[in-house]
Design an enzyme around this catalytic site. Sequence first.
Site, PDB file in Angstrom:
ATOM      1  N   ASP A  26       0.838  -1.187   0.000  1.00 22.63           N
ATOM      2  CA  ASP A  26       0.000   0.000   0.000  1.00 22.63           C
ATOM      3  C   ASP A  26       0.879   1.245   0.000  1.00 22.63           C
ATOM      4  OD1 ASP A  26      -3.224   0.232   0.688  1.00 22.63           O
ATOM      5  OD2 ASP A  26      -2.109   2.078   1.108  1.00 22.63           O
ATOM      6  N   ASP A  84       4.335   1.714  -4.273  1.00 25.63           N
ATOM      7  CA  ASP A  84       3.725   2.519  -5.330  1.00 25.63           C
ATOM      8  C   ASP A  84       3.718   1.639  -6.574  1.00 25.63           C
ATOM      9  OD1 ASP A  84       3.121   4.154  -7.455  1.00 25.63           O
ATOM     10  OD2 ASP A  84       4.594   5.706  -6.969  1.00 25.63           O
ATOM     11  N   VAL A  85       2.533   1.181  -6.980  1.00 21.89           N
ATOM     12  CA  VAL A  85       2.466   0.183  -8.056  1.00 21.89           C
ATOM     13  C   VAL A  85       2.890   0.725  -9.411  1.00 21.89           C
ATOM     14  CG1 VAL A  85       0.716  -1.228  -6.912  1.00 21.89           C
ATOM     15  CG2 VAL A  85      -0.007   0.617  -8.465  1.00 21.89           C
ATOM     16  N   SER A 132     -13.442  -3.339 -12.997  1.00 19.86           N
ATOM     17  CA  SER A 132     -14.643  -2.679 -12.491  1.00 19.86           C
ATOM     18  C   SER A 132     -15.725  -2.762 -13.548  1.00 19.86           C
ATOM     19  CB  SER A 132     -14.354  -1.210 -12.181  1.00 19.86           C
ATOM     20  OG  SER A 132     -15.558  -0.492 -11.957  1.00 19.86           O
ATOM     21  N   TYR A 161     -10.868   6.409 -15.579  1.00 19.32           N
ATOM     22  CA  TYR A 161     -11.073   5.177 -14.795  1.00 19.32           C
ATOM     23  C   TYR A 161     -11.667   4.061 -15.666  1.00 19.32           C
ATOM     24  CZ  TYR A 161     -12.736   2.372 -10.777  1.00 19.32           C
ATOM     25  OH  TYR A 161     -12.981   1.376  -9.850  1.00 19.32           O
ATOM     26  N   LYS A 211      -9.828   0.558 -16.472  1.00 15.78           N
ATOM     27  CA  LYS A 211     -10.442  -0.694 -16.030  1.00 15.78           C
ATOM     28  C   LYS A 211     -10.790  -1.596 -17.209  1.00 15.78           C
ATOM     29  CE  LYS A 211     -10.543  -0.460 -11.491  1.00 15.78           C
ATOM     30  NZ  LYS A 211      -9.625  -1.321 -10.712  1.00 15.78           N
ATOM     31  N   SER A 238     -18.706   0.797   0.623  1.00 18.97           N
ATOM     32  CA  SER A 238     -17.405   1.257   1.129  1.00 18.97           C
ATOM     33  C   SER A 238     -17.569   2.692   1.607  1.00 18.97           C
ATOM     34  CB  SER A 238     -16.350   1.220   0.004  1.00 18.97           C
ATOM     35  OG  SER A 238     -16.643   2.210  -0.981  1.00 18.97           O
TER      36      SER A 238
END
Length: 247
Positions: free
Chosen positions: A38, A63-64, A142, A155, A159, A190
């Site tokens: 994370d 950090d991906v 998503s 986004y 996705k 969430s």
Amino acid sequence: MNQLLEGRVAVITGGAQGIGLSIARTYVEHGARVVLGDLDAASARASASDLGGDEVAIGVRCDVTSADEVQTLIDAAISTFGSLDVFVNNAGITRDATMRTMTEDDFDLVVDVHLKGTWNGTRLAAAHMRQHGSGAVVNISSLSGKVGMVGQTNYSAAKAGIIGLTKAAAKEMAHHGVRVNAIQPGLIRSAMTEAMPQKAWDAKMAEIPMQRVGEVGEVANVALFYASDLSSYMTGTVAEVTGGRFM
């Protein structure tokens, strides 16, 4: 309980909270040891402690968008727990805006985190897994990547890209014994979704045939299925966890 992941080691990006943490918790319940990656190192360590501490879980800053940091995450799994059997690409952010008002930086950032981040995780995990002739990569896409959502050109594009990446990687890795599958969650309860204006919430609920919001644990159960031998003859597939929305 049947321990579906007994003796296996899993890495989950974006694992300190939300869907990522729920996946990690479900994996631990089924016998896995986990590494939580994370951006927030303190949160990752705190969540790992909550899962049972160093014997079963560790938290590592990651950090991906950086291949080096993703490799560090994988190295931590191998050096701490001795293997890497499952890799879940879950880390993500949103920077919603209409195309007219979205900045180029916000487009680039969302695509980098979701799509490049998933590419980094998939390719680096698969490079290790193929040496052992087995492994499972689970990519979190998503429903926005299936239908496109207003205010989410960045986004939705990222996705949708994860689905193409998943299928291409699955074809490349199948003969090495490495499976690559994706999950497309719909409206999941969430902190982020519960902060939605009531009008937006009601509009989304009206689109769901099951007439309820999904829970993070329901996504985690599908991630468990894909990580385990229950899905041993499945690769390149996409599971929609949506309550039937936009089927």
